[in-house]
Design an enzyme around this catalytic site. Structure first.
Site, PDB file in Angstrom:
ATOM      1  CG  ASN A  51      11.845 -43.080 -18.666  1.00 36.84           C
ATOM      2  OD1 ASN A  51      12.991 -42.751 -19.806  1.00 36.84           O
ATOM      3  ND2 ASN A  51      10.755 -42.921 -18.906  1.00 36.84           N
ATOM      4  CG  ASP A  96       9.148 -18.145 -11.245  1.00 35.06           C
ATOM      5  OD1 ASP A  96       9.057 -18.244 -12.358  1.00 35.06           O
ATOM      6  OD2 ASP A  96       7.575 -19.221 -11.429  1.00 35.06           O
ATOM      7  CB  ALA A 106      12.080 -28.403 -15.826  1.00 38.31           C
ATOM      8  CB  SER A 141      15.656 -34.252 -21.074  1.00 38.61           C
ATOM      9  OG  SER A 141      14.873 -35.503 -21.629  1.00 38.61           O
ATOM     10  CE1 TYR A 160      10.618 -31.420 -19.609  1.00 38.65           C
ATOM     11  CE2 TYR A 160      11.030 -33.559 -20.607  1.00 38.65           C
ATOM     12  CZ  TYR A 160      11.544 -32.567 -20.181  1.00 38.65           C
ATOM     13  OH  TYR A 160      11.668 -33.432 -19.132  1.00 38.65           O
TER      14      TYR A 160
END
Length: 372
Positions: free
Chosen positions: A208, A55, A77, A119, A179
């Site tokens: 995307n 992890d 993530a 993102s 998120y």
């Protein structure tokens, strides 16, 4: 160059490992092999020259994985909107605490080059133009409007209809769900790390991403995975709202290539500290168009537009990716139609098909269980 790829056994991470190998680089993979990313069980083949199963929040596992590496490509993530706000501690733990642990261990190990999986969700709603007030940023859509089927944001000053446009990196950030908040926090942590350590960090703000190896039948995935999973079950893709939401669908192989380009840039001390780059195809499509193209390539059934909605979703957000092209020389290579044909025929994770063997040399697997 020897690169640690966190999340390197996952959807995007495994493609990054393949791209690095093709460019002549070695990879060390750190991955917790979480069920949300690997439905159906642990893959039989793991990518990379060395694999540490652990992890990213485990300092010992991270320190082990960092031994002898020159740079880090941080893909690990939790993604997507999840199921409910009760998922918030998981998102913050995996994304933000995990990033903090990674950066602390990088500082201790003297590793100074980082590429982060960012993102486009950090922007919230995209760029809009009002015929009277110019560029505006509408607030979150009211649930009453969504229930009534009024999905388009309106000018916050006069209520007029808006024209969506492309978002550049200098647009204000406005994360609108858990998120998105964690992805912006990752960037802030990376920028602080770069300043404190004389490091260099690039965040690639993915739009995307779709393509072979997306996880099947999981709420922690993107819309392309939802639609492809439905088609594999013989069901029609269910398109929320009216299907008119604009997005930029970028193929995973192009995203992997962007990571390789960015890693080579940070090794050349570009940027001097921290920079964020939009990473999109530059070819916006609506979600309805994507569903129709994918269903057509798969052979049906045709999508169903449901009028359903999710609070926290944004209406339109598409990238202006010129900076990544002009400053780092990256170019997307997979056209939308070709990418959908490829994706329609590709296996998903959890479908019973093993991961593609990268053919890379293996130095051995060190197993560190999460929390150990």
């Amino acid at each position: 160059m020897r690169v640690l790829v966190t999340g390197g056994a996952g959807f995007i991470g495994s493609h990054v490992v393949t791209a690095l190998a093709a460019a002549g680089h070695e990879s060390v993979v750190l991955d917790a092999l979480l069920p949300s990313a690997h439905p159906g069980g642990t893959p039989t083949e793991l990518p990379g020259d060395r694999v540490v199963v652990g992890d990213v929040r485990d300092r010992e596992a991270v320190a082990d994985a960092l031994a002898g590496v020159d740079a880090v490509c941080h893909q690990a993530a939790m993604v997507g909107l999840g199921k409910e706000f009760a998922d918030a501690p998981l998102y913050v733990g995996c994304n933000d605490l995990g990033t903090a642990v990674l950066l602390a261990e990088m500082a201790a190990a003297g590793v100074r080059d980082l590429v982060l999986a960012g993102s486009m969700v950090v922007y919230g709603e995209g760029r809009y133009a009002c015929p009277r007030h110019g560029t505006v940023r509408p607030g979150p859509r009211a649930e009453a409007d969504l229930r009534a089927g009024d999905f388009e944001p309106r000018c916050p000053d006069c209520g007029a209809e808006l024209t969506p446009g492309l978002v550049a990196e200098d647009a204000p950030v406005d994360p609108r769900n858990v998120y998105a908040s964690t992805k912006l926090a990752q960037e802030h942590l990376a920028a602080a790390w770069a300043r404190a350590t004389d490091g260099r960090a690039v965040s690639l703000r993915y739009h995307n991403v779709y393509g072979p190896g997306m996880p099947r039948d999981t709420p922690y995935a993107g819309v392309a995975s939802f639609f492809r999973s439905a088609l594999a079950r013989g069901e029609a893709p269910r398109v929320y709202e009216d299907g008119g939401q604009r997005r930029d669908f970028v193929h995973v192989r192009d995203v992997a290539a962007a990571n390789t380009v960015a890693l080579e840039a940070v090794r050349q001390r570009r940027p001097a500290s921290f920079a964020a780059y939009n990473t999109g195809s530059g070819e916006p499509h609506t979600i309805g168009e994507m569903a129709a193209a994918l269903a057509g390539a798969y052979g049906g059934p045709d999508p169903v537009v449901t009028g359903e909605y999710r609070l926290g979703d944004v209406r339109h957000v598409t990238a202006d990716s010129r900076a990544l092209r002009e400053e780092l020389g990256w170019r997307p290579r997979v056209p939308f139609a070709d990418g959908m044909e490829d994706f329609a025929a590709a296996p998903l994770r959890g479908s019973g098909s093993p991961l593609r063997d990268t053919g890379s040399r293996r130095e051995g697997i060190a197993v560190t269980l999460p929390g150990a």
